[in-house]
Design a protein around this motif. Sequence first.
Motif, PDB file in Angstrom:
ATOM      1  N   UNK A  84      78.262  12.028  89.447  1.00 37.28           N
ATOM      2  CA  UNK A  84      79.281  11.027  89.144  1.00 37.28           C
ATOM      3  C   UNK A  84      79.286  10.674  87.657  1.00 37.28           C
ATOM      4  N   UNK A  85      78.097  10.646  87.039  1.00 35.65           N
ATOM      5  CA  UNK A  85      78.043  10.389  85.589  1.00 35.65           C
ATOM      6  C   UNK A  85      78.825  11.444  84.825  1.00 35.65           C
ATOM      7  N   UNK A  86      78.669  12.699  85.231  1.00 36.78           N
ATOM      8  CA  UNK A  86      79.319  13.807  84.528  1.00 36.78           C
ATOM      9  C   UNK A  86      80.785  13.926  84.927  1.00 36.78           C
ATOM     10  N   UNK A  87      81.105  13.466  86.163  1.00 36.15           N
ATOM     11  CA  UNK A  87      82.467  13.634  86.707  1.00 36.15           C
ATOM     12  C   UNK A  87      82.933  12.321  87.326  1.00 36.15           C
ATOM     13  N   UNK A  88      83.235  11.315  86.490  1.00 41.09           N
ATOM     14  CA  UNK A  88      83.517   9.985  87.042  1.00 41.09           C
ATOM     15  C   UNK A  88      84.735   9.936  87.959  1.00 41.09           C
ATOM     16  N   UNK A  89      85.625  10.922  87.860  1.00 44.73           N
ATOM     17  CA  UNK A  89      86.842  10.863  88.679  1.00 44.73           C
ATOM     18  C   UNK A  89      86.673  11.457  90.080  1.00 44.73           C
ATOM     19  N   UNK A  90      85.536  12.097  90.334  1.00 46.48           N
ATOM     20  CA  UNK A  90      85.361  12.703  91.658  1.00 46.48           C
ATOM     21  C   UNK A  90      84.986  11.652  92.691  1.00 46.48           C
ATOM     22  N   UNK A  91      85.356  11.929  93.933  1.00 41.79           N
ATOM     23  CA  UNK A  91      85.153  11.013  95.056  1.00 41.79           C
ATOM     24  C   UNK A  91      83.776  11.267  95.676  1.00 41.79           C
ATOM     25  N   UNK A  92      82.758  10.608  95.108  1.00 40.86           N
ATOM     26  CA  UNK A  92      81.369  10.857  95.511  1.00 40.86           C
ATOM     27  C   UNK A  92      80.837   9.699  96.361  1.00 40.86           C
ATOM     28  N   UNK A  93      80.294  10.028  97.513  1.00 42.98           N
ATOM     29  CA  UNK A  93      79.577   9.057  98.344  1.00 42.98           C
ATOM     30  C   UNK A  93      78.140   9.546  98.471  1.00 42.98           C
ATOM     31  N   UNK A  94      77.187   8.622  98.459  1.00 39.29           N
ATOM     32  CA  UNK A  94      75.790   9.059  98.529  1.00 39.29           C
ATOM     33  C   UNK A  94      75.121   8.619  99.830  1.00 39.29           C
ATOM     34  N   UNK A  95      74.170   9.445 100.230  1.00 41.04           N
ATOM     35  CA  UNK A  95      73.229   9.062 101.291  1.00 41.04           C
ATOM     36  C   UNK A  95      71.883   8.844 100.602  1.00 41.04           C
ATOM     37  N   UNK A  96      70.810   8.753 101.349  1.00 44.56           N
ATOM     38  CA  UNK A  96      69.497   8.542 100.731  1.00 44.56           C
ATOM     39  C   UNK A  96      69.081   9.751  99.899  1.00 44.56           C
ATOM     40  N   UNK A  97      68.129   9.556  99.036  1.00 46.43           N
ATOM     41  CA  UNK A  97      67.559  10.672  98.292  1.00 46.43           C
ATOM     42  C   UNK A  97      66.957  11.694  99.267  1.00 46.43           C
ATOM     43  N   UNK A  98      66.986  12.955  98.876  1.00 46.41           N
ATOM     44  CA  UNK A  98      66.492  14.011  99.765  1.00 46.41           C
ATOM     45  C   UNK A  98      65.110  13.736 100.333  1.00 46.41           C
ATOM     46  N   UNK A  99      64.117  13.445  99.480  1.00 45.61           N
ATOM     47  CA  UNK A  99      62.760  13.221 100.004  1.00 45.61           C
ATOM     48  C   UNK A  99      62.652  11.986 100.885  1.00 45.61           C
ATOM     49  N   UNK A 100      63.636  11.105 100.842  1.00 45.18           N
ATOM     50  CA  UNK A 100      63.596   9.876 101.649  1.00 45.18           C
ATOM     51  C   UNK A 100      64.498   9.964 102.877  1.00 45.18           C
ATOM     52  N   UNK A 101      64.941  11.172 103.203  1.00 42.69           N
ATOM     53  CA  UNK A 101      65.733  11.340 104.431  1.00 42.69           C
ATOM     54  C   UNK A 101      67.166  11.786 104.210  1.00 42.69           C
ATOM     55  N   UNK A 102      67.575  11.917 102.943  1.00 42.04           N
ATOM     56  CA  UNK A 102      68.973  12.278 102.665  1.00 42.04           C
ATOM     57  C   UNK A 102      69.363  13.653 103.181  1.00 42.04           C
ATOM     58  N   UNK A 103      68.440  14.613 103.078  1.00 44.64           N
ATOM     59  CA  UNK A 103      68.747  15.948 103.614  1.00 44.64           C
ATOM     60  C   UNK A 103      68.963  15.852 105.129  1.00 44.64           C
ATOM     61  N   UNK A 104      68.165  15.027 105.780  1.00 45.16           N
ATOM     62  CA  UNK A 104      68.322  14.875 107.228  1.00 45.16           C
ATOM     63  C   UNK A 104      69.633  14.180 107.569  1.00 45.16           C
ATOM     64  N   UNK A 105      70.027  13.202 106.733  1.00 45.00           N
ATOM     65  CA  UNK A 105      71.312  12.538 106.995  1.00 45.00           C
ATOM     66  C   UNK A 105      72.463  13.539 106.899  1.00 45.00           C
ATOM     67  N   UNK A 106      72.419  14.390 105.867  1.00 49.06           N
ATOM     68  CA  UNK A 106      73.488  15.388 105.727  1.00 49.06           C
ATOM     69  C   UNK A 106      73.429  16.386 106.879  1.00 49.06           C
ATOM     70  N   UNK A 107      72.213  16.756 107.281  1.00 49.17           N
ATOM     71  CA  UNK A 107      72.082  17.634 108.446  1.00 49.17           C
ATOM     72  C   UNK A 107      72.704  17.003 109.692  1.00 49.17           C
ATOM     73  N   UNK A 108      72.508  15.696 109.859  1.00 57.03           N
ATOM     74  CA  UNK A 108      73.104  14.995 110.998  1.00 57.03           C
ATOM     75  C   UNK A 108      74.623  15.031 110.938  1.00 57.03           C
ATOM     76  N   UNK A 109      75.161  14.865 109.734  1.00 54.99           N
ATOM     77  CA  UNK A 109      76.623  14.932 109.581  1.00 54.99           C
ATOM     78  C   UNK A 109      77.143  16.323 109.933  1.00 54.99           C
TER      79      UNK A 109
END
Length: 126
Positions: free
Chosen positions: A44-69
Amino acid sequence: MPLTLALVAHDRMKPALAEWAARHAEELAPHALICTATTGGVLQDRNPDLNVTTVKSGPLGGDQQIGGMIAEGRVQGMIFFPDPLAPQAHDVDVKALLRIALVYDVPCAFSPATADLLVAGGLLRR
Ligand SMILES: O=C(CO)COP(=O)(O)O
């Protein structure tokens, strides 16, 4: 129709992902981008116009959240730049994410060159 795309990168690959997204900013603009927390910030810093939503950081479960999606059919593509030279504390989560993307046949790219080919192949025009 807008897609939901997962964009994730390990630390040393985040600049490459942010640059890749900048090169494809026009094609990515209509789509929803779901990122793990730190990746999303860099993107988002590099591309402020993109539609970015975040989940948790990968090591804190974010990869699992994306896997669930993915398991719920909510992700239509994934660009994931893993670091091929650095061990990850959450390697099991990374493997699980890649496995579930394969189970559901989600189009994936793991490097800038293959991500370019996914775009050239029409992923973002579906
Ligand atoms: O660790 C990750 C992917 O496995 C990414 O997480 P961050 O984007 O929070 O660094």
